[in-house]
Design an enzyme around this catalytic site. Sequence first.
Site, PDB file in Angstrom:
ATOM      1  N   ASP A 119     -14.885 -65.175  77.656  1.00 56.85           N
ATOM      2  CA  ASP A 119     -14.297 -65.351  78.982  1.00 56.85           C
ATOM      3  C   ASP A 119     -14.013 -66.849  79.159  1.00 56.85           C
ATOM      4  O   ASP A 119     -14.930 -67.649  79.383  1.00 56.85           O
ATOM      5  CB  ASP A 119     -15.245 -64.851  80.070  1.00 56.85           C
ATOM      6  CG  ASP A 119     -15.344 -63.322  80.108  1.00 56.85           C
ATOM      7  OD1 ASP A 119     -15.128 -62.688  79.056  1.00 56.85           O
ATOM      8  OD2 ASP A 119     -15.648 -62.778  81.181  1.00 56.85           O
ATOM      9  N   LYS A 167      -8.696 -62.430  84.363  1.00 54.50           N
ATOM     10  CA  LYS A 167      -9.886 -62.306  85.200  1.00 54.50           C
ATOM     11  C   LYS A 167      -9.727 -63.195  86.426  1.00 54.50           C
ATOM     12  O   LYS A 167      -9.216 -64.314  86.326  1.00 54.50           O
ATOM     13  CB  LYS A 167     -11.107 -62.710  84.370  1.00 54.50           C
ATOM     14  CG  LYS A 167     -12.439 -62.753  85.102  1.00 54.50           C
ATOM     15  CD  LYS A 167     -13.551 -63.131  84.129  1.00 54.50           C
ATOM     16  CE  LYS A 167     -14.874 -63.385  84.817  1.00 54.50           C
ATOM     17  NZ  LYS A 167     -15.952 -63.783  83.873  1.00 54.50           N
ATOM     18  N   LYS A 196      -9.943 -58.006  85.081  1.00 51.99           N
ATOM     19  CA  LYS A 196     -11.359 -58.117  85.426  1.00 51.99           C
ATOM     20  C   LYS A 196     -11.521 -58.886  86.732  1.00 51.99           C
ATOM     21  O   LYS A 196     -11.386 -60.102  86.760  1.00 51.99           O
ATOM     22  CB  LYS A 196     -12.134 -58.824  84.306  1.00 51.99           C
ATOM     23  CG  LYS A 196     -13.635 -59.002  84.600  1.00 51.99           C
ATOM     24  CD  LYS A 196     -14.351 -59.649  83.425  1.00 51.99           C
ATOM     25  CE  LYS A 196     -15.800 -59.978  83.748  1.00 51.99           C
ATOM     26  NZ  LYS A 196     -16.506 -60.591  82.602  1.00 51.99           N
TER      27      LYS A 196
END
Length: 261
Positions: free
Chosen positions: A103, A171, A203
């Site tokens: 991430d 995300k 996300k």
Amino acid sequence: MSVDADTRRQAAARALPMVDLTDLSDTCDAVAIETLCTRAQTPHGNVGAICIWPGFVSQAAALLDGTTIPIATVVNFPGGGDTEDAVRALTEQALADGAREIDLVMPYRAFAAGRTAEAASMVRTIRSTTSGGALLKVILETGEFRKVQHGHERIREASRLAIGEGADFIKTSTGKVTVNATLQAARLMLGVIAETGGTVGFKPAGGIKTTEDTADYLSIADTLLGSDWANPNRFRFGASGVLDDLLAALDGTTAAKTHGY
């Protein structure tokens, strides 16, 4: 408005395998990682992944050996201002330690200031570093775009940049700023995912606390991309506090109030 138990149970069953169970707290330690790895394996099935600091990846990999739960970790986190070389090195070490999902915080301040090439280069470099099969989730830090002119369009532009440079997921947030995941940001980002073919995942992260919250986000995905689009390969929730409520919904009980990511 109250929701009946069957509706909550169905929503929870759908969301549980999409949870990236997270501990990115400043107080995280080895004991907390043991607890997280245990919580990730629930009586109703495993979560989608755990998401932890890079320094704990090797410990978690040993604890989760033999399970199907992947380990996600964070780089260029949370401020998005580390050097490209440092982020590449941290990513390489995390992958060697057992991480299977990265991430990455996009250099969102540079992007907001018009230095789009800098942001693109970071995503491109880490995409290359993860080319052995690890997922790359790019964090846009959408809540910070409320501070800039034409913030909604900048979220769309950041989404397109990340997708164009090879992100597997986009995300919303780090969970470390004042405004994190919002339904409005989700609509913008999922709209870009739809426009670009629907192959990239999404996300939302930070502030997702209840079963009803997860259902609200999935409803947007269903509307924009179809009811069969969202699954653990294309949709994750970055959260720590929501798991207890999902399990309570599945058990037909009431969860205690939780605090967390």
